[in-house]
Scaffold this active site. Structure first.
Site, PDB file in Angstrom:
ATOM      1  N   HIS A  89      18.003 -70.291 -13.814  1.00 53.74           N
ATOM      2  CA  HIS A  89      19.007 -70.690 -14.810  1.00 53.74           C
ATOM      3  C   HIS A  89      18.321 -71.489 -15.909  1.00 53.74           C
ATOM      4  CE1 HIS A  89      22.482 -72.607 -16.648  1.00 53.74           C
ATOM      5  NE2 HIS A  89      23.203 -71.641 -16.107  1.00 53.74           N
ATOM      6  N   GLU A 137      22.333 -64.995 -20.657  1.00 51.79           N
ATOM      7  CA  GLU A 137      22.991 -66.160 -21.258  1.00 51.79           C
ATOM      8  C   GLU A 137      22.131 -66.736 -22.377  1.00 51.79           C
ATOM      9  OE1 GLU A 137      25.510 -68.479 -18.185  1.00 51.79           O
ATOM     10  OE2 GLU A 137      23.440 -68.955 -17.760  1.00 51.79           O
TER      11      GLU A 137
HETATM   12  O1  G3P Z   1      25.777 -70.082 -15.371  1.00 54.63           O
HETATM   13  C1  G3P Z   1      26.789 -70.024 -16.314  1.00 54.63           C
HETATM   14  C2  G3P Z   1      26.621 -71.069 -17.322  1.00 54.63           C
HETATM   15  O2  G3P Z   1      25.328 -71.393 -17.699  1.00 54.63           O
HETATM   16  C3  G3P Z   1      27.465 -70.870 -18.513  1.00 54.63           C
HETATM   17  O3  G3P Z   1      27.865 -72.137 -18.888  1.00 54.63           O
HETATM   18  O4  G3P Z   1      29.457 -73.749 -19.686  1.00 54.63           O
HETATM   19  O5  G3P Z   1      28.691 -71.895 -21.164  1.00 54.63           O
HETATM   20  O6  G3P Z   1      30.188 -71.401 -19.258  1.00 54.63           O
HETATM   21  P1  G3P Z   1      29.124 -72.302 -19.801  1.00 54.63           P
END
Ligand code: G3P
Length: 217
Positions: A89, A137
């Site tokens: 992550h 992400e």
């Molecule tokens: O692992 C999911 C996370 O990193 C996303 O975070 O707060 O943008 O939904 P968020």
């Protein structure tokens, strides 16, 4: 799949994590969507036992059993019914060699979600030791209150899906609505990952039900 990452938000410690687990179990069963809660190692087993939800870890290590104080063993997790984990992550980066080692030694049936914000890294890992899932992400959108990867960089979702080939793609960063889900699915993802949009929401159930709608349910 909907991956709810609790991170270490205090809004999801202890009993509150169990409530999220119960909600995930109830809504996942009702709408037939796989909803996984990625929990801190401290909380995982308790959430699983008290809620019946599918609970994974947020990180694991390359130690199996024996002399490995402080590390998290995939084999031990698996033996307790915790069947998967996130890895690399953006808040918990792992060196390349370690990622490789962990992917190679994962016990049969233990699912690893490799996390990255880079299309090049998706290609690299899809060609090397394949993870079971990829969570794409873009780090600059993680935790955003009003933007998401779907609203800001939807074209990169299609690129990520192409790069994944046969590895199923989840999309995260700022996800909080059914619209985020449908945009991601239309571009080749099979699900989403989220944290703040649900954990910090005034009404997490409303958020989860809206996400479910994005799957056309
Ligand atoms: O692992 C999911 C996370 O990193 C996303 O975070 O707060 O943008 O939904 P968020």
């Amino acid at each position: 799949m909907i991956l709810i990452n609790l991170k270490i938000y205090k809004e999801a410690w202890g009993e509150k994590a169990i409530e999220i687990g119960k909600m995930a179990k109830e809504i996942g069963d009702k709408y037939k969507i796989r909803i996984v809660v990625a929990a801190p190692a401290l909380e995982a087993l308790r959430i699983k036992e008290k809620s019946g939800a599918e609970v994974w870890l947020q990180n694991v290590d390359e130690y199996e059993s024996g002399q490995g104080s402080g590390w998290v063993s995939m084999a031990e997790a698996m033996s307790l019914g915790i069947g998967g984990s996130m890895l690399n992550h953006s808040e918990h980066k792992i060196a390349k060699g370690k990622v490789s080692k962990i992917l190679k030694m994962r016990p049969k049936g233990f699912e690893i979600i490799y996390c990255t914000g880079s299309i090049a890294k998706i290609r690299e890992w899809r060609n090397k030791t394949k993870p079971d899932w990829i969570l794409y992400e873009p780090p600059e959108l993680i935790g955003s209150k009003d933007k998401s990867v779907a609203s800001e960089k939807a074209e990169t979702i299609a690129m990520a899906a192409k790069a994944c080939k046969t590895v199923p793609l989840l999309v995260g960063a700022g996800v909080k609505s059914g619209e985020d889900v449908s945009v991601s699915l239309e571009r080749g993802a099979v699900g989403v990952g989220l944290a703040s949009g649900l954990v910090l929401a005034d009404d997490p159930r409303k958020v989860l039900l809206d996400l479910v709608k994005g799957f056309g349910k």
